[in-house]
Design a protein around this motif. Structure first.
Motif, PDB file in Angstrom:
ATOM      1  N   ALA A 214      40.221 132.989 -19.892  1.00 40.11           N
ATOM      2  CA  ALA A 214      41.637 132.636 -19.770  1.00 40.11           C
ATOM      3  C   ALA A 214      42.517 133.521 -20.641  1.00 40.11           C
ATOM      4  CB  ALA A 214      41.846 131.169 -20.120  1.00 40.11           C
ATOM      5  N   GLU A 215      42.016 133.920 -21.793  1.00 45.58           N
ATOM      6  CA  GLU A 215      42.797 134.785 -22.676  1.00 45.58           C
ATOM      7  C   GLU A 215      43.078 136.132 -22.014  1.00 45.58           C
ATOM      8  OE1 GLU A 215      44.194 133.796 -25.413  1.00 45.58           O
ATOM      9  OE2 GLU A 215      43.234 131.814 -25.277  1.00 45.58           O
TER      10      GLU A 215
ATOM     11  N   LEU B 178      48.357 138.903 -16.819  1.00 44.01           N
ATOM     12  CA  LEU B 178      49.482 138.324 -16.091  1.00 44.01           C
ATOM     13  C   LEU B 178      50.793 138.413 -16.869  1.00 44.01           C
ATOM     14  CD1 LEU B 178      47.648 135.194 -14.651  1.00 44.01           C
ATOM     15  CD2 LEU B 178      48.621 137.063 -13.289  1.00 44.01           C
ATOM     16  N   LYS B 179      50.717 138.904 -18.090  1.00 49.61           N
ATOM     17  CA  LYS B 179      51.909 139.077 -18.933  1.00 49.61           C
ATOM     18  C   LYS B 179      52.700 137.776 -19.081  1.00 49.61           C
ATOM     19  CE  LYS B 179      52.411 144.024 -18.246  1.00 49.61           C
ATOM     20  NZ  LYS B 179      51.002 144.174 -17.808  1.00 49.61           N
ATOM     21  N   THR B 180      51.975 136.721 -19.415  1.00 47.85           N
ATOM     22  CA  THR B 180      52.581 135.402 -19.552  1.00 47.85           C
ATOM     23  C   THR B 180      51.843 134.629 -20.640  1.00 47.85           C
ATOM     24  OG1 THR B 180      53.200 133.385 -18.351  1.00 47.85           O
ATOM     25  CG2 THR B 180      51.105 134.382 -17.778  1.00 47.85           C
TER      26      THR B 180
ATOM     27  N   LEU C 199      42.540 123.723 -22.232  1.00 49.19           N
ATOM     28  CA  LEU C 199      43.543 124.771 -22.067  1.00 49.19           C
ATOM     29  C   LEU C 199      44.923 124.179 -21.758  1.00 49.19           C
ATOM     30  CD1 LEU C 199      41.423 127.304 -19.994  1.00 49.19           C
ATOM     31  CD2 LEU C 199      42.259 127.657 -22.322  1.00 49.19           C
ATOM     32  N   ILE C 200      44.932 123.082 -21.017  1.00 54.45           N
ATOM     33  CA  ILE C 200      46.195 122.399 -20.726  1.00 54.45           C
ATOM     34  C   ILE C 200      46.786 121.813 -22.005  1.00 54.45           C
ATOM     35  CG2 ILE C 200      47.202 120.401 -19.538  1.00 54.45           C
ATOM     36  CD1 ILE C 200      45.269 121.005 -17.206  1.00 54.45           C
TER      37      ILE C 200
ATOM     38  N   VAL D 189      47.728 126.466 -19.870  1.00 53.88           N
ATOM     39  CA  VAL D 189      47.617 126.165 -18.444  1.00 53.88           C
ATOM     40  C   VAL D 189      48.431 124.912 -18.170  1.00 53.88           C
ATOM     41  CG1 VAL D 189      46.026 125.488 -16.585  1.00 53.88           C
ATOM     42  CG2 VAL D 189      45.330 127.220 -18.266  1.00 53.88           C
ATOM     43  N   ARG D 190      49.061 124.851 -16.998  1.00 53.49           N
ATOM     44  CA  ARG D 190      49.832 123.663 -16.648  1.00 53.49           C
ATOM     45  C   ARG D 190      49.033 122.705 -15.756  1.00 53.49           C
ATOM     46  NH1 ARG D 190      55.070 125.029 -13.787  1.00 53.49           N
ATOM     47  NH2 ARG D 190      55.509 122.833 -14.222  1.00 53.49           N
TER      48      ARG D 190
END
Length: 365
Positions: A145-146, A152-154, A181-182, A187-188
């Motif tokens: 995820a990192e 994704l530049k976010t 992660l949420i 993460v949403r």
């Protein structure tokens, strides 16, 4: 050329006709007297996430799976152009490229980040740029995820799918990693892909599943066996990939189409010469109904998917903006209940070749 081919309303015919006549895509749709749903606002809900009713699958922009990889700057322009045409839901994955697809999407959307929904997928192990298998272990997923956030530049991913279930790792553990992660704000929402109803329920019990992404089209309807209904029961969105069957339902191929041994198409069961020849009956049916509704076969195929459930959001892939425009035109197409029943009756008379058995939907792919 047979009569059906003479009469069919193909993509190139659609684009030239619309240009010459000065018509918008929505003008071509037919208003139904008894629509199954209210006219579309252009938005849909998948779980608690609002997205454009049709998204953009970005895989073909870099992966080289079904076409040669494209110039990255040109593809960034397509992604930006799709947003200008109403798309707010963009789908990518670390596997695509690998890695480069996320970079294209990230570069294209960085200046409008708050206005779009980015979905990506993880769950594979890589040796450099070579995928070596599935890996759903929590420590691996969190590390992956990192890298995704960086490409994704976010600082957050709106919807993160487990791309494929790792048979060596209980789904509850993979879901738990996304839950962490949420909680960390990286993460949403959580999604899973190509999974069985049982796996969906197990994952959902640990971390609420927002969307299930699996192949679904007029040709490949295996997930009508319990998967789509399970999503509805749990308040989960269903996101079809391959909604125009890799171009077949966009009138891209015919019974004379052949593929080299090194083409990805050659390994797809419904792209064998025998399957294509047999399944042309379905393309003819989509053409005929497209003519009846004043739309292209691709638009008809997408509109039919949208009419199946209000929580379905297809993500057709393309590398061309004119196809994005065409695809978005499907949003305004309405069907009556009678039309849907009539079409389903005709559809089920066609015995397709190269599709999955219904029972296969009950196991993870």
């Amino acid at each position: 050329m047979n009569d059906n081919k003479k009469k069919s309303f193909k993509r190139r015919d659609f684009i030239s006709t619309a240009t010459l006549a000065g018509l918008s895509l929505s003008t071509l749709s037919t208003k139904a007297s008894i629509p199954t749903t209210k006219p579309s606002s252009g938005k849909r809900m998948i779980g608690e996430l609002e997205v454009s009713a049709i998204g953009l699958g970005c895989m073909s922009m870099t992966s080289g799976h079904y076409n040669p990889p494209r110039n990255h700057k040109a593809m960034e322009a397509v992604v930006k152009g799709a947003f200008d045409r109403g798309v707010t839901f963009f789908d990518t994955a670390e596997y695509y490229g690998p890695f480069t697809n996320e970079e294209v999407v990230g570069n294209a959307l960085k200046d409008i980040r708050k206005q779009v929904i980015i979905a990506s997928k993880f769950g594979f192990q890589f040796d450099g740029n070579r995928p070596t298998g599935r890996n759903g272990r929590p420590e691996h997923l969190k590390k992956a995820a990192e890298g995704m956030l960086r490409r994704l530049k976010t600082d957050y991913i709106d919807l993160l799918y487990l791309h494929r279930v790792d048979p060596e790792v209980p789904i509850e553990e993979s879901a738990g990693a996304v839950s962490d992660l949420i909680k960390e704000g990286k993460v949403r929402y959580f999604g899973i892909s190509e999974t069985s109803p049982e796996t969906i329920k197990k994952a959902h019990a640990v971390q609420k599943v927002t969307a299930v992404q699996s192949e679904y089209s007029l040709i490949e309807r295996v997930h009508e066996n319990q998967v789509i209904d399970t999503c509805g029961e749990l308040g989960i969105g269903f996101v079809p990939w391959g909604p125009v069957t890799r171009g077949f339902l966009a009138d891209k191929f015919n019974e004379y189409s052949r593929f080299s041994d090194d083409s990805r198409f050659a390994s797809v069961s419904y792209y064998t010469p025998e399957a294509i020849a047999n399944n042309m009956a379905l393309l003819d049916l989509a053409r005929d109904w497209g003519l009846r509704k004043g739309i292209t076969p691709a638009q008809f195929s997408l509109a039919w998917l949208l009419a199946q459930r209000p929580y379905i959001v297809p993500i057709p892939g393309t590398t061309k903006l004119q196809h994005v425009e065409e695809n978005m035109g499907a949003i305004d197409v309405n069907f009556t209940v009678v039309e849907l029943k009539e079409f389903r009756t005709e559809l089920e008379k066609i015995k397709l070749v190269g599709v999955r058995e219904p029972e296969s939907a009950l196991t993870n792919k």
